[in-house]
Design an enzyme around this catalytic site. Sequence first.
Site, short mmCIF file in Angstrom:
data_model
loop_
_atom_site.label_atom_id
_atom_site.label_comp_id
_atom_site.label_asym_id
_atom_site.label_seq_id
_atom_site.Cartn_x
_atom_site.Cartn_y
_atom_site.Cartn_z
N THR A 48 0.84 -1.21 0.00
CA THR A 48 0.00 0.00 0.00
C THR A 48 0.87 1.26 0.00
O THR A 48 0.55 2.25 -0.66
CB THR A 48 -0.89 -0.01 1.27
OG1 THR A 48 -1.68 -1.19 1.23
CG2 THR A 48 -1.78 1.20 1.35
N HIS A 51 1.94 2.09 -3.40
CA HIS A 51 0.89 2.77 -4.19
C HIS A 51 0.87 4.26 -3.85
O HIS A 51 0.69 5.11 -4.72
CB HIS A 51 -0.49 2.17 -3.90
CG HIS A 51 -0.65 0.78 -4.46
ND1 HIS A 51 -0.81 0.54 -5.80
CD2 HIS A 51 -0.64 -0.43 -3.86
CE1 HIS A 51 -0.92 -0.76 -6.00
NE2 HIS A 51 -0.81 -1.38 -4.84
#
Length: 350
Positions: A48, A51
């Site tokens: 994450t 990202h």
Amino acid sequence: MSEVPSTMMGWTKVRPEPDGFDLVEHVVPVPQAGEVLVKTHSTSICGTDLHIWSWDEWGRSEVPLGTITGHETSGHIVAIGEGVSSHTVGDFVSIECHLACWECERCREGNAHVCENGAIFGVHRNGAFAPYFTVPAANARLNPDTISAGDASIQDPLGNAIHTLTGGPVKDSTVAIHGLGPIGLFAVDVARAMGAKKIIATDWDNQTRMDLAKELGADLVLGKDDDVVAEILSATGGVGVDNSCEFSGAAPALNNAIKSTRNGGWLNILGVYGSDPVVPVNDIVFRYLHVKGINGRKMWQTWDTMQELLAEGDLNIDKVVTHRLHWHDFQAAIALMQEGNCGKVVLNFE
Ligand SMILES: NC(=O)c1ccc[n+]([C@@H]2O[C@H](COP(=O)([O-])OP(=O)(O)OC[C@H]3O[C@@H](n4cnc5c(N)ncnc54)[C@H](O)[C@@H]3O)[C@@H](O)[C@H]2O)c1
Ligand SMILES: [Zn+2]
Ligand SMILES: [Zn+2]
């Protein structure tokens, strides 16, 4: 307990572009009612965070600029907000990053990990790539003495692995782990510790991770040069595995998983796909598969199972955690993860 400073530096997403992180000065937050203030011990880097670093569509839509990110973390409580009786200063805790309202239908039925009013610590609000953070006391899970300090921050991804695996049978069962990122590697380790009969692990071409899976106890490791479905069928007497777990977020792996799970078997999907994958739905139907999407960790069954496993001392966390860096080396840690010749990367604050 040393005194809490009034300000601190924290890795902050400040610019709407790839990277876009600076070490920025923030006020050390004061715990509000129901919250605790934690002094960070270690924070690991999650996919994450990549990202958010690369500022893809998901990152742009979820993370407010100015946020200190980082959600896989552990530390010591140094102050307590009004009304908190569950914790005391000095407690060593790990954080469940799914912040729940505890009042909606989902929370009341025991699915707080998909709370209707939920938010994610370190994504939607300030997290733990900084020396201090505040969090609701309910999200600060006490670590028993049986958990070593160095392992405490990885319970978020380890919990993902356990939640996914335990969506189907593990003990004395045949299990396939598709995708050998840090979570898939944790899953191989957990499947072995939980007594799986046979573990088949697949990746695309990441040799470092495929070698690690073998070391962690996978009986068979397959990659892009193999006919994955044929190999899995052949290793399971032609029927397929009892429990397939998808940790790659790659459509071909999901297709392979569907076609190599036995009739009446389980398919648990944690992977997140760049675009909606086309999958052989009729295979799901005629094979009578139990298909389950997995999000986060059950609060608190997954944590209970995990802490029992950690207490038994049979997990090889240190094999999956391949790098431990000082938290100032955040950029180097991201580069390592992007390159992929690693398992889990942990940032140390102490
Ligand atoms: N649902 C949730 O709550 C949740 C939480 C965390 C992560 N995730 C998702 O879980 C997945 C795993 O995350 P991670 O950080 O452990 O791993 P990662 O995304 O870093 O690694 C994925 C691995 O899959 C491999 N792979 C690519 N194509 C493949 C194929 N065709 N077959 C087999 N393997 C293939 C890659 O080589 C890589 O090693 C990601 O998709 C991530 O977005 C979901
Ligand atoms: Zn994470
Ligand atoms: Zn809720």
